[in-house]
Enzyme design. Structure first.
Site: not given
Length: 465
Positions: A234, A262, A403, A442
């Site tokens: 990703k 990261e 999460e 959307r």
């Protein structure tokens, strides 16, 4: 000549020693205010419309008498009544304000200050400028007082102070609520572009023709979530998006801001260089590339392209959503951004570590959506998927977002990167091809498309057999 301050001014600033401005006059120009009112009385319809465009209000005038006169002028303008000194005087008299401004004599004095409206634009800007300076002083002084009364929660406190300061400069440009006429005009402009240019992109290109066909590019004010399990590529795909935005094959480049929580900036730059130059990073690390070979020439060329590209990298490892928003605002004020990438959502530090993890992620998600709207840019956010799809050996779905269900709610577009169903499952790594699932959009269709992944150079490309 315009007088900037006046000793007989009705207002002054009494700050404490911390503010360093005890007894100083607030910035103002009484003459500019009178000249502007004189222009309004000469040609109210034109000058007042320009004042409204510049967001001049009654409170923008330093002298309260001038503010009262301007208020009556605006009232007449809104009622489409004729603007004339006698009419204004009568309105002030009816409102029992004529004596407050000094009577008809003062009004006559103001109306005769200038013979023409030729310099109206200058006086509008001068009054607006001085009013803005006074607002900044009041906000900054209030911030100083609040600092002395600080009771805890420094990150939230700093964000509130910064928001107040920014509101002085940012909110002066336009109202938050817009009449339907303006959004309709913008929508028709997009419609006309689509019809005239037959599906040409209306947003920032992703660099992938199949994805652009789904989304017409990454659109302004949209929060795009790119989710996958670890080691699915990703970050590589997101960097390909960023590269396509800053170094497009056609059209103007978009300034890109990358928040890498990261990886370090140098490590990120190395990946981007090798990807664009199509150089095998493992061979480079093993020292197996010739010093003056074709690979080095390609790397030098890619480095030259990136050094000129409008790409900013922030590799702060512990950053909250409020700090991220503050950094984005500052860079955007210097270089208007066209694309923001955050790698990745779950690594953002919580404002309050005591609240449940789901609420922490929800706060970050809402904050990122707010940044997209505030800065008017697409924001690409990387996110983790939970293990459910792996366990069940199925295609990921929206409920697999890790999460927090608020990510699904806040996102305008959700992209999910997954291994093809027929890929070798021995190792949980990106395969030679990948499925990119448009799970939510959307303003467009959903579906699946395929991408080719070149593992040696960690680069995704349009799918080919």
């Amino acid at each position: 000549m315009v007088q900037e301050t006046s000793s007989n001014s009705p207002r002054s600033f009494s700050g404490n020693s911390a503010g360093g401005a005890a007894g100083r006059m607030l910035p103002h120009s009484l003459e500019a205010e009178e000249y502007l009112l004189s222009c309004c009385l000469l040609d109210g319809k034109d000058v007042l419309s320009r004042c409204l465009e510049a967001r001049i209000r009654a409170e923008s005038f330093y002298d309260p008498k001038h503010g009262l006169i301007y208020e009556r002028l605006l009232d007449l303008y809104n009622r489409q009544e004729p603007i004339d000194i006698s009419v204004v005087a009568e309105e002030l008299k009816t409102a029992r304000q004529l004596d407050q401004i000094g009577g008809y004599a003062f009004l006559a004095q103001v109306s005769s200050r200038i013979p023409t409206t030729a310099q109206a634009g200058y006086f509008i800007e001068k009054v607006r400028e001085q009013a803005l300076l006074r607002e900044i002083i009041r906000s900054a002084t209030g911030a100083v007082e609040e600092c002395y009364g600080f009771t805890g929660g420094i990150d939230e406190f700093v964000d509130q102070i910064e928001a107040k300061i920014f509101s002085v400069t940012q909110n002066r440009v336009s109202e938050s609520a817009k009449q339907m006429r303006e959004p309709t005009r913008d929508a028709m402009s997009v419609i006309n572009k689509m019809m005239m240019k037959k599906g040409e992109l209306t947003g920032v290109s992703s660099g992938f023709k199949d994805l652009d066909a789904f989304m017409w590019g990454f659109q302004k004010q949209e929060m795009i979530v790119l989710a996958a399990r670890p080691s699915m590529g990703k970050t590589s795909l997101a960097l390909n998006f960023a590269e396509a935005a800053a170094l497009p094959k056609k059209g103007p480049p978009a300034a890109v801001l990358i928040f890498s929580l990261e990886m370090g900036a140098a490590q990120l730059a190395l990946r981007m260089l090798c990807s664009r130059a199509r150089v095998n990073m493992k061979l480079l690390r093993d020292g197996l590339l010739s010093k003056n070979g074709d690979e080095q020439n390609r790397l030098v060329e890619a480095a030259d392209q990136f050094s000129k590209a409008p790409i900013f990298i922030d590799d702060s490892s512990a950053i909250s959503i409020m700090q991220l928003r503050a950094k984005a605002r500052r860079i955007h004020s210097r270089t208007p951004l066209g694309f923001i990438m955050v790698d990745y959502l779950q690594l953002l530090s919580p404002t309050d570590p005591k609240v449940p993890r789901e609420q922490q992620v929800a706060e970050a998600s809402r904050g990122l959506k707010a940044i997209a709207k505030e800065l008017d840019v697409p924001v690409l956010v990387l996110s983790q998927l939970n293990r459910s799809s792996e366990k069940d050996n199925r295609t990921p779905k929206l409920s697999d977002l890790r999460e927090s269900g608020s990510i699904e709610q806040d996102a305008d577009v959700v992209l999910m990167l997954a291994r093809p169903r027929d890929a070798d499952e021995k190792f949980q790594v990106a395969a030679d091809s990948a499925e990119l699932i448009v799970a939510k959009q959307r303003n467009g269709p959903v579906g699946e498309l395929k991408l080719t992944f070149l593992r040696d150079i960690t680069r995704f490309e349009n799918f080919h057999q």
